[in-house]
Design an enzyme around this catalytic site. Structure first.
Site, mmCIF file in Angstrom:
data_model
loop_
_atom_site.group_PDB
_atom_site.id
_atom_site.type_symbol
_atom_site.label_atom_id
_atom_site.label_comp_id
_atom_site.label_asym_id
_atom_site.label_seq_id
_atom_site.Cartn_x
_atom_site.Cartn_y
_atom_site.Cartn_z
ATOM 1 N N ASP A 73 -61.513 22.751 -66.750
ATOM 2 C CA ASP A 73 -60.250 22.884 -66.052
ATOM 3 C C ASP A 73 -60.278 24.287 -65.468
ATOM 4 O O ASP A 73 -60.604 25.244 -66.165
ATOM 5 C CB ASP A 73 -59.044 22.685 -66.978
ATOM 6 C CG ASP A 73 -57.807 22.324 -66.153
ATOM 7 O OD1 ASP A 73 -57.898 21.399 -65.328
ATOM 8 O OD2 ASP A 73 -56.767 22.977 -66.312
ATOM 9 N N PHE A 156 -66.124 24.559 -52.108
ATOM 10 C CA PHE A 156 -65.003 23.622 -52.020
ATOM 11 C C PHE A 156 -63.719 24.370 -52.357
ATOM 12 O O PHE A 156 -63.745 25.569 -52.661
ATOM 13 C CB PHE A 156 -65.212 22.424 -52.974
ATOM 14 C CG PHE A 156 -65.147 22.794 -54.446
ATOM 15 C CD1 PHE A 156 -66.253 23.316 -55.086
ATOM 16 C CD2 PHE A 156 -63.975 22.626 -55.174
ATOM 17 C CE1 PHE A 156 -66.190 23.672 -56.438
ATOM 18 C CE2 PHE A 156 -63.899 22.964 -56.517
ATOM 19 C CZ PHE A 156 -65.020 23.499 -57.150
#
Ligand code: IMP
Length: 200
Positions: A73, A156
């Site tokens: 995460d 990204f």
């Protein structure tokens, strides 16, 4: 804590992350399996705690698939915005936005900030869960600043607006090898590999 055959399921459907995990972990004895093989697998709702989110995703995959699982995460934290977008980085601005929309929104929110007030960092928590067994977790971070406009076409997410500390380059201007040497994900995975090795 590792299977004899090194098989580990990678509990993420983010294509950018998958590529990075594979490159960072290549040659380290893992046989990484993607989620494509397990289309029925779903993940728990994400909360506001990176560590718990990473463990939740890895645990769900490990239980479902019956092999060790790895999940992360991660997020981008801006000091002057009290750490926003942080753990909400993927959801910043709501469902309707894509990566480009989120970077534009962040640039807009920061248009009044200069110099040190543009300081930021990427953070990443990675979790490794063995079915019916242990959980290992580690954290990595990569310091930098938010640029005033997007640059570069690699990577990204927020990479085009993240200026890497000690360079004049955006993260999206680094080669994959360069990013995977210094990134928050690489640092977290390096530490995790040490923990996995120490636990054997
Ligand atoms: P999650 O970990 O899937 O909840 O989402 C992390 C979000 O943080 C991603 O969707 C990106 O927006 C952002 N993020 C995390 N790591 C990176 C990175 O290496 N580059 C750019 N953005 C990232």
């Amino acid at each position: 804590m590792r299977n004899a055959n090194g098989q580990v399921v990678l509990a993420t459907s983010n294509a950018g992350k998958v590529k990075e995990f594979q490159a960072i972990l290549s040659g380290r004895g893992f046989d990484l399996r993607g989620l494509g093989e397990f289309p029925e697998l779903s993940f728990p709702e994400e909360g506001d705690d990176y560590e718990a989110n990473a463990i939740g995703k890895a645990r769900a995959a490990a239980l479902h698939v019956g092999m060790p699982a790895l999940a992360d995460d991660s997020g981008l934290e801006v000091d002057a915005l009290d750490g926003i977008p942080g753990v909400y980085s993927a959801r910043f601005g709501g469902e309707g936005l894509d990566d480009r929309g989120r970077t534009e929104l962040l640039l807009e929110r920061m248009s009044h900030l200069e110099g040190e007030d543009r300081r930021a960092r990427f953070v990443c928590w990675v979790a490794y869960v063995v079915p019916g067994g242990g959980v290992l977790v580690s954290r990595g971070e990569c310091p930098g600043r938010i640029l005033t406009e997007p640059r570069g076409a690699r990577g990204f997410g927020y990479d085009p607006i993240f200026g890497v500390e000690g360079t004049d380059l955006a993260m999206a201007e680094l080669s994959a090898q360069e990013k995977n040497r210094i990134s928050h994900r690489a640092r977290a995975l390096d530490a995790l590999c040490e923990r996995i090795a120490a636990s054997q």
